[in-house]
Scaffold this active site. Sequence first.
Site, PDB file in Angstrom:
ATOM      1  N   ALA A  34       0.863  -1.189   0.000  1.00 17.71           N
ATOM      2  CA  ALA A  34       0.000   0.000   0.000  1.00 17.71           C
ATOM      3  C   ALA A  34       0.900   1.240   0.000  1.00 17.71           C
ATOM      4  O   ALA A  34       0.775   2.133   0.848  1.00 17.71           O
ATOM      5  CB  ALA A  34      -0.960  -0.018   1.188  1.00 17.71           C
ATOM      6  N   HIS A  36       2.929   4.607  -0.421  1.00 13.47           N
ATOM      7  CA  HIS A  36       2.627   6.031  -0.582  1.00 13.47           C
ATOM      8  C   HIS A  36       3.957   6.773  -0.696  1.00 13.47           C
ATOM      9  O   HIS A  36       5.031   6.139  -0.693  1.00 13.47           O
ATOM     10  CB  HIS A  36       1.777   6.530   0.599  1.00 13.47           C
ATOM     11  CG  HIS A  36       2.312   6.143   1.940  1.00 13.47           C
ATOM     12  ND1 HIS A  36       3.524   6.616   2.423  1.00 13.47           N
ATOM     13  CD2 HIS A  36       1.840   5.304   2.892  1.00 13.47           C
ATOM     14  CE1 HIS A  36       3.738   6.115   3.621  1.00 13.47           C
ATOM     15  NE2 HIS A  36       2.737   5.294   3.928  1.00 13.47           N
ATOM     16  N   HIS A  39       6.896   5.839   1.558  1.00  8.93           N
ATOM     17  CA  HIS A  39       7.709   4.684   1.140  1.00  8.93           C
ATOM     18  C   HIS A  39       8.638   5.074  -0.009  1.00  8.93           C
ATOM     19  O   HIS A  39       9.797   4.654  -0.056  1.00  8.93           O
ATOM     20  CB  HIS A  39       6.802   3.539   0.656  1.00  8.93           C
ATOM     21  CG  HIS A  39       5.912   2.971   1.713  1.00  8.93           C
ATOM     22  ND1 HIS A  39       4.546   3.102   1.683  1.00  8.93           N
ATOM     23  CD2 HIS A  39       6.194   2.239   2.823  1.00  8.93           C
ATOM     24  CE1 HIS A  39       4.024   2.483   2.726  1.00  8.93           C
ATOM     25  NE2 HIS A  39       4.991   1.960   3.437  1.00  8.93           N
ATOM     26  N   GLN A  63       2.607  -9.441  13.263  1.00  7.58           N
ATOM     27  CA  GLN A  63       2.695  -8.153  13.954  1.00  7.58           C
ATOM     28  C   GLN A  63       1.332  -7.478  14.122  1.00  7.58           C
ATOM     29  O   GLN A  63       1.264  -6.348  14.585  1.00  7.58           O
ATOM     30  CB  GLN A  63       3.681  -7.229  13.249  1.00  7.58           C
ATOM     31  CG  GLN A  63       3.255  -6.711  11.892  1.00  7.58           C
ATOM     32  CD  GLN A  63       4.356  -5.905  11.223  1.00  7.58           C
ATOM     33  OE1 GLN A  63       5.295  -6.455  10.675  1.00  7.58           O
ATOM     34  NE2 GLN A  63       4.262  -4.583  11.291  1.00  7.58           N
ATOM     35  N   GLY A 149      11.307   4.581   8.081  1.00  5.24           N
ATOM     36  CA  GLY A 149      10.768   5.912   8.335  1.00  5.24           C
ATOM     37  C   GLY A 149      10.744   6.228   9.829  1.00  5.24           C
ATOM     38  O   GLY A 149      10.478   5.350  10.649  1.00  5.24           O
ATOM     39  N   LYS A 151       8.520   7.839  11.181  1.00  2.75           N
ATOM     40  CA  LYS A 151       7.129   7.847  11.667  1.00  2.75           C
ATOM     41  C   LYS A 151       6.928   6.729  12.687  1.00  2.75           C
ATOM     42  O   LYS A 151       6.264   6.906  13.694  1.00  2.75           O
ATOM     43  CB  LYS A 151       6.164   7.682  10.504  1.00  2.75           C
ATOM     44  CG  LYS A 151       4.766   7.431  10.987  1.00  2.75           C
ATOM     45  CD  LYS A 151       3.736   7.684   9.939  1.00  2.75           C
ATOM     46  CE  LYS A 151       2.371   7.413  10.506  1.00  2.75           C
ATOM     47  NZ  LYS A 151       2.188   5.977  10.789  1.00  2.75           N
ATOM     48  N   SER A 187       0.513   7.412   5.880  1.00  2.00           N
ATOM     49  CA  SER A 187       0.388   6.062   6.424  1.00  2.00           C
ATOM     50  C   SER A 187      -0.533   5.267   5.514  1.00  2.00           C
ATOM     51  O   SER A 187      -1.497   5.816   4.956  1.00  2.00           O
ATOM     52  CB  SER A 187      -0.233   6.129   7.827  1.00  2.00           C
ATOM     53  OG  SER A 187      -0.733   4.856   8.191  1.00  2.00           O
ATOM     54  N   SER A 188      -0.237   3.974   5.385  1.00  2.00           N
ATOM     55  CA  SER A 188      -1.092   3.119   4.552  1.00  2.00           C
ATOM     56  C   SER A 188      -2.502   3.034   5.130  1.00  2.00           C
ATOM     57  O   SER A 188      -3.446   2.702   4.417  1.00  2.00           O
ATOM     58  CB  SER A 188      -0.493   1.715   4.457  1.00  2.00           C
ATOM     59  OG  SER A 188       0.819   1.809   3.970  1.00  2.00           O
TER      60      SER A 188
HETATM   61  O1  PAF Z   1       6.778  -0.574   9.046  1.00  2.00           O
HETATM   62  C1  PAF Z   1       6.296  -1.549   8.437  1.00  2.00           C
HETATM   63  O2  PAF Z   1       5.677  -1.407   7.391  1.00  2.00           O
HETATM   64  C2  PAF Z   1       6.467  -2.938   9.010  1.00  2.00           C
HETATM   65  O3  PAF Z   1       6.420  -2.918  10.389  1.00  2.00           O
HETATM   66  C3  PAF Z   1       7.747  -3.645   8.523  1.00  2.00           C
HETATM   67  C4  PAF Z   1       8.988  -2.929   8.988  1.00  2.00           C
HETATM   68  C5  PAF Z   1       7.734  -3.726   7.001  1.00  2.00           C
HETATM   69  C6  PAF Z   1       7.802  -5.076   9.068  1.00  2.00           C
HETATM   70  O4  PAF Z   1       6.727  -5.838   8.635  1.00  2.00           O
END
Ligand code: PAF
Length: 284
Positions: A34, A36, A39, A63, A149, A151, A187-188
């Site tokens: 996703a 943006h 990224h 996660q 990032g 963030k 943010s996504s």
């Molecule tokens: O920040 C993220 O998008 C995620 O926590 C990461 C670092 C890709 C790990 O899955």
Amino acid sequence: MAVSIARTVQALRAAVSGWRAEGLSVGLVPTMGALHDGHISLVRAGLARTDRVIVTLFVNPKQFNSPADLAAYPRTEESDAAKLAVAGAHLLYAPDAEAIYPQGFSTTVSVDGASEGMEGAFRPGHFDGVATVVAKLFLQSGADCAFFGEKDFQQLHVVRRMAHDLDIAIEVIACPTVREADGLAMSSRNVRLSPEERALAPRLAAVLFDAAEKLAAGAAAAPLLADARNALGRAGFGAVDYIELRSQATLATLERASEPARLLAAVWLGEVRLIDNVAVAPAS
Ligand code: PAF
């Protein structure tokens, strides 16, 4: 030209070995897709510093605290790949679940200290999931540098600690948060905000920047953070999970900005949880 896609560790390693044979350096941008402009800024930082840039795309189930959040997470691989081609990334590593968590996978990487409090308190197990998947991505790619990032400031500390403690020879590079024109941190999850919520969302950054200025002028944290909480409530936000002043270097809780610091917050807006943080200059 379309970006090449690798779906297995073997394909990833074959690409990296080829580059290594040519003496090229390799950068890694871990993402959950996703994509943006935040990224893309990491990809640009990678291209400025390394010869070849790999972007990883894996929506890491370990996660997520809630199955609903995992299910609602945007999945846009096709448009992500198109954005990466334009940005000039060299490889998209989008592994299938088997490449990351094969049958029988039984290892968890857990980082004490940096994972505690803030996100760690409100999302139990979240940083174990992050540290585990990022350790795998570091080891699978063998990259020289990885770009994250600011963030996700606590995540940055967790990842740095993990790489250091496990002697993974990779440099973790922090890149500034990218904001929309009205101040909202990219943010996504922002795509899940309703138009009304989207209009309100930038108030979070505004409240943080305002408090950061007062902290830099010497204000004590406790009353100021209580005011900031109230200001967010009055503005129309839901629960404030936390709003805290922490040391930029160690993440220790601070009562004043006695050293370079960060003001970090997580707050609910409808069904969406926003996180953000801003730098606080030390009070002179
Ligand atoms: O920040 C993220 O998008 C995620 O926590 C990461 C670092 C890709 C790990 O899955």
